[in-house]
Each structure stands twice: as structure tokens, then as C-alpha cells.
Write a protein that holds these residues in place. Structure first.
Motif, PDB file in Angstrom:
ATOM      1  N   GLU A 109      13.555  -7.230 -26.665  1.00 17.51           N
ATOM      2  CA  GLU A 109      14.353  -8.456 -26.772  1.00 17.51           C
ATOM      3  C   GLU A 109      13.461  -9.677 -26.959  1.00 17.51           C
ATOM      4  OE1 GLU A 109      18.286  -7.738 -23.997  1.00 17.51           O
ATOM      5  OE2 GLU A 109      16.393  -8.199 -23.007  1.00 17.51           O
TER       6      GLU A 109
ATOM      7  N   ARG B 235      12.328 -14.335 -34.434  1.00 15.72           N
ATOM      8  CA  ARG B 235      13.297 -15.296 -34.988  1.00 15.72           C
ATOM      9  C   ARG B 235      12.755 -16.716 -34.959  1.00 15.72           C
ATOM     10  NH1 ARG B 235      17.010 -13.272 -31.114  1.00 15.72           N
ATOM     11  NH2 ARG B 235      17.531 -15.414 -30.586  1.00 15.72           N
TER      12      ARG B 235
ATOM     13  N   ALA C 283      15.303 -19.427 -21.969  1.00 15.08           N
ATOM     14  CA  ALA C 283      16.671 -19.934 -21.793  1.00 15.08           C
ATOM     15  C   ALA C 283      17.692 -18.921 -22.315  1.00 15.08           C
ATOM     16  CB  ALA C 283      16.827 -21.273 -22.515  1.00 15.08           C
ATOM     17  N   GLU C 284      17.405 -18.329 -23.450  1.00 18.71           N
ATOM     18  CA  GLU C 284      18.336 -17.361 -24.048  1.00 18.71           C
ATOM     19  C   GLU C 284      18.489 -16.108 -23.186  1.00 18.71           C
ATOM     20  OE1 GLU C 284      17.939 -14.556 -27.858  1.00 18.71           O
ATOM     21  OE2 GLU C 284      18.353 -16.638 -28.410  1.00 18.71           O
ATOM     22  N   LEU C 285      17.384 -15.617 -22.626  1.00 17.69           N
ATOM     23  CA  LEU C 285      17.405 -14.364 -21.867  1.00 17.69           C
ATOM     24  C   LEU C 285      17.552 -14.579 -20.359  1.00 17.69           C
ATOM     25  CD1 LEU C 285      14.641 -12.378 -23.787  1.00 17.69           C
ATOM     26  CD2 LEU C 285      17.129 -12.305 -24.105  1.00 17.69           C
ATOM     27  N   LEU C 286      17.636 -15.845 -19.944  1.00 13.56           N
ATOM     28  CA  LEU C 286      17.785 -16.203 -18.527  1.00 13.56           C
ATOM     29  C   LEU C 286      16.638 -15.659 -17.673  1.00 13.56           C
ATOM     30  CD1 LEU C 286      21.623 -15.578 -18.195  1.00 13.56           C
ATOM     31  CD2 LEU C 286      20.447 -17.739 -18.653  1.00 13.56           C
TER      32      LEU C 286
ATOM     33  N   GLU D 166       9.646 -18.781 -18.298  1.00 11.61           N
ATOM     34  CA  GLU D 166       8.669 -18.779 -19.384  1.00 11.61           C
ATOM     35  C   GLU D 166       7.498 -17.853 -19.071  1.00 11.61           C
ATOM     36  OE1 GLU D 166       7.626 -22.465 -21.596  1.00 11.61           O
ATOM     37  OE2 GLU D 166       9.009 -23.409 -20.159  1.00 11.61           O
TER      38      GLU D 166
ATOM     39  N   GLN E 249      12.539 -21.435 -25.367  1.00 12.01           N
ATOM     40  CA  GLN E 249      13.840 -21.067 -25.920  1.00 12.01           C
ATOM     41  C   GLN E 249      14.197 -19.619 -25.586  1.00 12.01           C
ATOM     42  OE1 GLN E 249      12.768 -22.135 -29.940  1.00 12.01           O
ATOM     43  NE2 GLN E 249      14.028 -23.998 -29.884  1.00 12.01           N
ATOM     44  N   ILE E 250      13.190 -18.737 -25.641  1.00 14.81           N
ATOM     45  CA  ILE E 250      13.430 -17.330 -25.296  1.00 14.81           C
ATOM     46  C   ILE E 250      13.836 -17.225 -23.832  1.00 14.81           C
ATOM     47  CG2 ILE E 250      12.359 -15.048 -25.048  1.00 14.81           C
ATOM     48  CD1 ILE E 250      10.495 -15.847 -27.404  1.00 14.81           C
TER      49      ILE E 250
ATOM     50  N   ALA F 206      13.253 -12.029 -30.273  1.00 17.95           N
ATOM     51  CA  ALA F 206      13.507 -13.473 -30.210  1.00 17.95           C
ATOM     52  C   ALA F 206      12.321 -14.254 -30.767  1.00 17.95           C
ATOM     53  CB  ALA F 206      13.797 -13.892 -28.766  1.00 17.95           C
TER      54      ALA F 206
ATOM     55  N   LEU G 235      11.736 -18.375 -32.125  1.00 13.79           N
ATOM     56  CA  LEU G 235      11.998 -19.104 -30.887  1.00 13.79           C
ATOM     57  C   LEU G 235      10.701 -19.319 -30.107  1.00 13.79           C
ATOM     58  CD1 LEU G 235      15.236 -17.346 -29.568  1.00 13.79           C
ATOM     59  CD2 LEU G 235      15.051 -19.401 -30.968  1.00 13.79           C
TER      60      LEU G 235
END
Length: 194
Positions: A140, A147, A156-159, A162, A153-154, A144, A149
């Protein structure tokens, strides 16, 4: 350009061994070798160090990482120890982790790779110990990153945090035998197609 380095190790002998390994290979210049945890933060206040190599066997090493990262966010912190400490290092803000049973040349190259990377880097683990493919989470994260990110951003997207993104990227890079996001994305696509 020399990288001024602080070494904090379980004993003066072990610390001097790390110092000798780094000093004989550019670009490292050892500024201090410390074997007492309470001296590390005080020594870093001098502000003349860009890299700290922290032996996890040093008493209190795990509790040092977060205060060091808070006080010196620009400092690269390489932790050294048994592989099962890698997650502790990641959670507490280390820049990377070098498994302590690697050969000297691999250790030095590992420290260099941590210094050069913006992602958490795990060095020295035997790839044979890992699955031949990425874990679901590593996949995952790599997808990401492919793409375009950023780590933030990754996360935030995957909760996830960092630091966790950096850890998964580092593991994926190692498993795939690559050194950057673009190479990881291509390698992951090849695995998916296989």
C-alpha cells in the motif's frame, strides 16, 4: 564535506570500534565517543554534530531518542543493535537502523545510506529472513508513493504516522533491492504481474 559524528555506545571499547570503522572511510569525522546516556543530550547542545550513532545496548538509549529528535530535528540519528529493536527505533524517531551483526564495510555503507535517505532505512537484515514479497501494508505504501504522494500524504491516507511510512518504505526498498521510490514502484508492479 565531513559529517561530524557523535557515537554513543555501551562501552568505550565498542564505541571506539564504531569510530575506527567510520573514521577510516570518508566522509565521517568523529567528534565524540560517549558511553553514558546522560552525556549524550549535553554533548549535542554544542551544535557541532550532524550525525549521532546510538547503540541501543547503551543504558537508556530508547528513552533518549524522543528527546534528541525533539531538541535536534535536523540531526540524523542512526541506531545500531539487534534487528528486533528496529521497531523501537522507528517509533522513537530514529532516521535509520543498522543491524549490529553486519560486517564493517556493510555497517559503514549502511550509515551512509541512512544519511543519504529521507526515509527510515533498515540496513543489514538478511533478505532470506523476509518473505519474498511485500507485506500488504508495504505494498500500500509503495503504491501510494508511486502515485506521487509524499510521506505526509501517505500517512494521512493510510491513517499511520510519517515514521511508519518511512519504515515501510525502507523495508520495501530492502526487500525489492532498490534505492528509491521510482525503482520500488517498478519492482512492485513486476511482482504483481508475476
Amino acid at each position: 564535506m565531513l559529517i561530524h559524528t557523535l557515537i554513543a555506545a555501551r562501552s568505550p571499547l565498542y564505541g571506539r570500534g564504531i569510530a575506527a570503522a567510520l573514521e577510516h572511510r570518508a566522509p565521517f569525522a568523529v567528534a565524540a565517543v560517549i558511553s553514558e546516556a546522560d552525556q549524550v543530550v549535553a554533548r549535542l547542545r554544542a551544535g557541532d554534530v550532524a550525525l549521532a550513532v546510538l547503540d541501543v545496548a547503551l543504558g537508556g538509549a530508547a528513552s533518549l531518542l524522543q528527546p534528541i529528535r525533539y531538541a535536534h530535528p535536523e540531526l540524523t540519528v542512526v541506531t545500531v543493535g539487534p534487528r528486533d529493536w528496529a521497531h523501537v527505533a522507528l517509533r522513537n524517531g530514529a532516521s535509520g537502523f543498522v543491524v549490529d551483526d553486519v560486517e564493517v564495510d556493510a555497517f559503514v555503507e549502511g550509515v551512509r545510506s541512512v544519511v543519504a535517505s529521507s526515509d527510515f532505512t533498515l540496513v543489514g537484515a538478511d533478505p532470506a529472513d523476509d518473505a519474498a514479497v511485500l507485506s500488504a501494508r508495504e505494498h500500500e505504501v509503495v503504491s501510494a508513493a508511486a502515485r506521487g504522494l509524499t510521506n505526509k500524504q501517505i500517512a494521512a491516507e493510510l491513517l499511520i504516522t510519517e515514521q511508519t511510512v518511512k519504515f515501510h518504505l525502507g523495508n520495501a526498498f530492502r526487500k525489492l533491492g532498490v534505492t528509491n521510490r521510482a525503482q520500488a514502484a517498478v519492482a512492485a508492479l513486476r511482482l504483481d504481474a508475476a
